[in-house]
Design a protein around this motif. Structure first.
Motif, short mmCIF file in Angstrom:
data_model
loop_
_atom_site.label_atom_id
_atom_site.label_comp_id
_atom_site.label_asym_id
_atom_site.label_seq_id
_atom_site.Cartn_x
_atom_site.Cartn_y
_atom_site.Cartn_z
N ASP A 174 -9.09 -47.47 -45.25
CA ASP A 174 -10.37 -46.85 -45.61
C ASP A 174 -10.21 -45.70 -46.60
O ASP A 174 -11.14 -45.43 -47.37
N ALA A 175 -9.09 -45.02 -46.56
CA ALA A 175 -8.90 -43.85 -47.43
C ALA A 175 -7.41 -43.55 -47.52
O ALA A 175 -6.63 -43.93 -46.64
N ALA A 176 -7.04 -42.88 -48.62
CA ALA A 176 -5.63 -42.52 -48.82
C ALA A 176 -5.53 -41.18 -49.52
O ALA A 176 -6.40 -40.81 -50.32
N TRP A 177 -4.48 -40.47 -49.23
CA TRP A 177 -4.20 -39.16 -49.85
C TRP A 177 -2.70 -38.99 -49.93
O TRP A 177 -1.94 -39.53 -49.12
N VAL A 178 -2.25 -38.26 -50.94
CA VAL A 178 -0.83 -38.09 -51.21
C VAL A 178 -0.47 -36.62 -51.13
O VAL A 178 -1.24 -35.76 -51.56
N VAL A 205 -6.73 -35.91 -63.16
CA VAL A 205 -7.70 -36.89 -62.69
C VAL A 205 -7.37 -37.34 -61.27
O VAL A 205 -8.22 -37.37 -60.39
N LEU A 206 -6.10 -37.70 -61.02
CA LEU A 206 -5.69 -38.06 -59.67
C LEU A 206 -5.20 -36.81 -58.96
O LEU A 206 -4.21 -36.19 -59.37
N ASN A 207 -5.88 -36.44 -57.90
CA ASN A 207 -5.52 -35.24 -57.16
C ASN A 207 -4.51 -35.58 -56.07
O ASN A 207 -4.41 -36.72 -55.61
N TYR A 208 -3.79 -34.57 -55.62
CA TYR A 208 -2.82 -34.76 -54.55
C TYR A 208 -2.51 -33.41 -53.92
O TYR A 208 -2.79 -32.34 -54.48
N GLN A 216 -6.14 -32.53 -47.58
CA GLN A 216 -5.70 -31.14 -47.49
C GLN A 216 -4.77 -30.81 -48.66
O GLN A 216 -4.14 -31.69 -49.25
N GLN A 217 -4.66 -29.53 -48.96
CA GLN A 217 -3.79 -29.12 -50.07
C GLN A 217 -2.33 -29.04 -49.66
O GLN A 217 -1.44 -29.09 -50.51
N GLU A 218 -2.04 -28.90 -48.37
CA GLU A 218 -0.66 -28.72 -47.94
C GLU A 218 -0.40 -29.42 -46.62
O GLU A 218 -1.25 -29.41 -45.72
N TYR A 219 0.78 -30.06 -46.51
CA TYR A 219 1.22 -30.71 -45.28
C TYR A 219 2.68 -30.36 -45.05
O TYR A 219 3.46 -30.23 -46.01
N ASP A 220 3.06 -30.24 -43.80
CA ASP A 220 4.45 -30.01 -43.42
C ASP A 220 4.91 -31.25 -42.67
O ASP A 220 4.46 -31.52 -41.55
N CYS A 221 5.79 -32.03 -43.29
CA CYS A 221 6.17 -33.31 -42.68
C CYS A 221 6.93 -33.11 -41.37
O CYS A 221 6.85 -33.96 -40.47
#
Length: 438
Positions: free
Chosen positions: A330-334, A356-359, A407-412
């Motif tokens: 349904d949705a994807a983000w990087v 153009v492509l945000n991440y 979100q702008q930041e992720y901690d794996c």
């Protein structure tokens, strides 16, 4: 030597050199771009006082020292949305209409046709009144306005003006520039051009699967040299573009072109919930969200395939894009690692699609400093895919501990250690394990 002989020997006079016109035309265009109309546009805080000053002059029949700048600015305020129906100002509106019919000042008449265009609402009483008065004295207009009326005779017909302009625009290669040539120096101005824009979009909509018509529409929405795209009527334009693709997809090239064009004009609808996207119909919004999902999956795979030398990425690309094609994603983000983000910026710049492509950003350090993440939503599940031997993690969407998209930041590492997720290494038939759980 006789005079005749001297004249025969004389050199013919040199023809005078005409001045170069390009710098003059360019300077004229810069002036017109900055001050397209003679009518001052007073700030809202001053408008009421301007109108009351004009009303006081009328009530007292005292006109000594009244300048045209006051008359024009007050007219714009008098016929704006706030004041054009106020009963206490009816006498002042009548005064302006009578002055239109009596005046021979092309400056005043030009100001009043500008007010008519800006305050235009189809068939509204103030629009009809201004149109009737201006139509009676159209032969006294200045050259610019006579040219416009000759080119679009319906311009002073409140019932027909928007569609008449739209018909003209459909036949123009560059509507913004060509409308300026007709005398509409501010094609994106409010009023009449808002309604003409909607009529233009309606006429284009059946043909917006063709690249040439899309190019024309996008150039109209944001002409060369203009800082930002047109906002009035933007939702309707987006609806018209996306309406063709509710049950199918364009070619890969056209899909990328459409996605990059719309996001370039109006930002990413996943992170920009307001603005033009707020008025887009839900079924049309679903189209670009679907496209952006596929673009993000491909974007992630392109980058991690380049920065991590592994034979595993091509099977992963096929797997996630297969699920996307089946409408199961349904949705994807990087969220890229620093090295991934650096490569992503270079790749986008080389494609001419920077910004153009945000991440987002993956912020864990240590052994995980180079890990990049692909966060996916599938029904009621959140899936986290990662590079550099990162396991696939699946959370329930309703779990408040699950990572959220965009979100702008992720901690794996924090995601890895979050309880409540199922995790699977990319070993054996891990694809079936994922499909059983989503």
């Amino acid at each position: 030597m006789s005079l005749g002989e001297r004249l025969l020997q004389a050199r013919p006079p040199e023809k005078p050199t005409l001045p170069a016109l390009k710098p003059i035309l360019a300077a004229t265009e810069r002036v017109l771009q900055r001050w397209p109309d003679v009518v001052p546009n007073p700030p809202e805080r001053d408008r009421e006082q301007l109108v009351l000053r004009m009303k006081a002059h009328l009530d007292q029949n005292r006109w000594d020292g009244v300048q045209m700048s006051l008359v024009s600015a007050a007219a714009r305020a008098l016929f704006d949305e706030v004041r054009r129906q106020r009963s206490d100002l009816a006498g002042l509106r009548t005064f302006y209409l009578e002055e239109i019919r009596a005046s021979t000042s092309t400056t005043f008449l030009g100001a009043m046709i500008s007010v008519y265009l800006e305050s235009f609402v189809p068939n509204a009483p103030h629009t009809r009144d201004l149109a009737e008065a201006l139509h009676e004295i159209r032969h006294r207009m200045g050259a610019r306005w006579r040219m416009l009326i000759d080119s679009v005779p319906e311009i002073l017909r409140p019932d027909a003006a928007p569609d008449a302009i739209a018909r003209k625009m459909v036949g123009m290669k560059n509507p913004c520039a060509d409308l300026k040539e007709l005398g509409l120096r501010s094609p994106h101005a409010p009023g009449l051009m808002d309604f003409a824009h909607l009529a233009y979009v309606a006429r284009l909509e059946p043909h917006l699967s063709a690249r040439v018509e899309l190019d024309r529409l996008f150039a109209w929405l944001k002409p060369d040299g203009q800082a930002s795209a047109r906002m009035s009527g933007a939702s309707e334009a987006i609806d018209a573009v996306l309406g063709h693709w509710r049950t199918s997809n364009p070619s890969d090239d056209d899909l990328s072109f459409l996605t990059q064009s719309l996001v370039g004009l109006y930002d990413d609808p996943r992170v920009q919930r307001g603005g033009a996207w707020a008025g887009v119909a839900s079924d049309r919004l679903a189209v670009i969200m679907r496209w952006l999902t596929g673009e993000n999956i491909r974007f992630f795979m392109d980058v991690v395939s380049a920065v991590e030398d592994s034979h595993m990425w091509e099977p992963r690309r096929r797997f996630w894009l297969k699920l996307h094609a089946q409408r199961r994603i349904d949705a994807a983000w990087v969220a890229f690692s620093p090295s991934g983000a650096l490569y992503a910026r270079r790749m986008l710049a080389s494609r001419g699609t920077r910004g153009v492509l945000n991440y987002g950003r993956q912020s864990a350090g240590g052994a995980r400093v180079n890990t990049s993440l692909l966060i996916l939503k599938s029904g009621s599940k959140i899936i986290v895919e990662g590079s550099h031997s990162y396991k696939v993690h699946i959370f329930r969407d309703a779990d408040p501990r699950a990572p959220t998209l965009y979100q702008q930041e992720y901690d794996c590492e924090r995601i890895r250690l979050t309880p409540g997720a199922e995790a699977k290494a990319h070993l054996g038939d891990w694809q079936s394990w994922v499909e059983e759980r989503i």
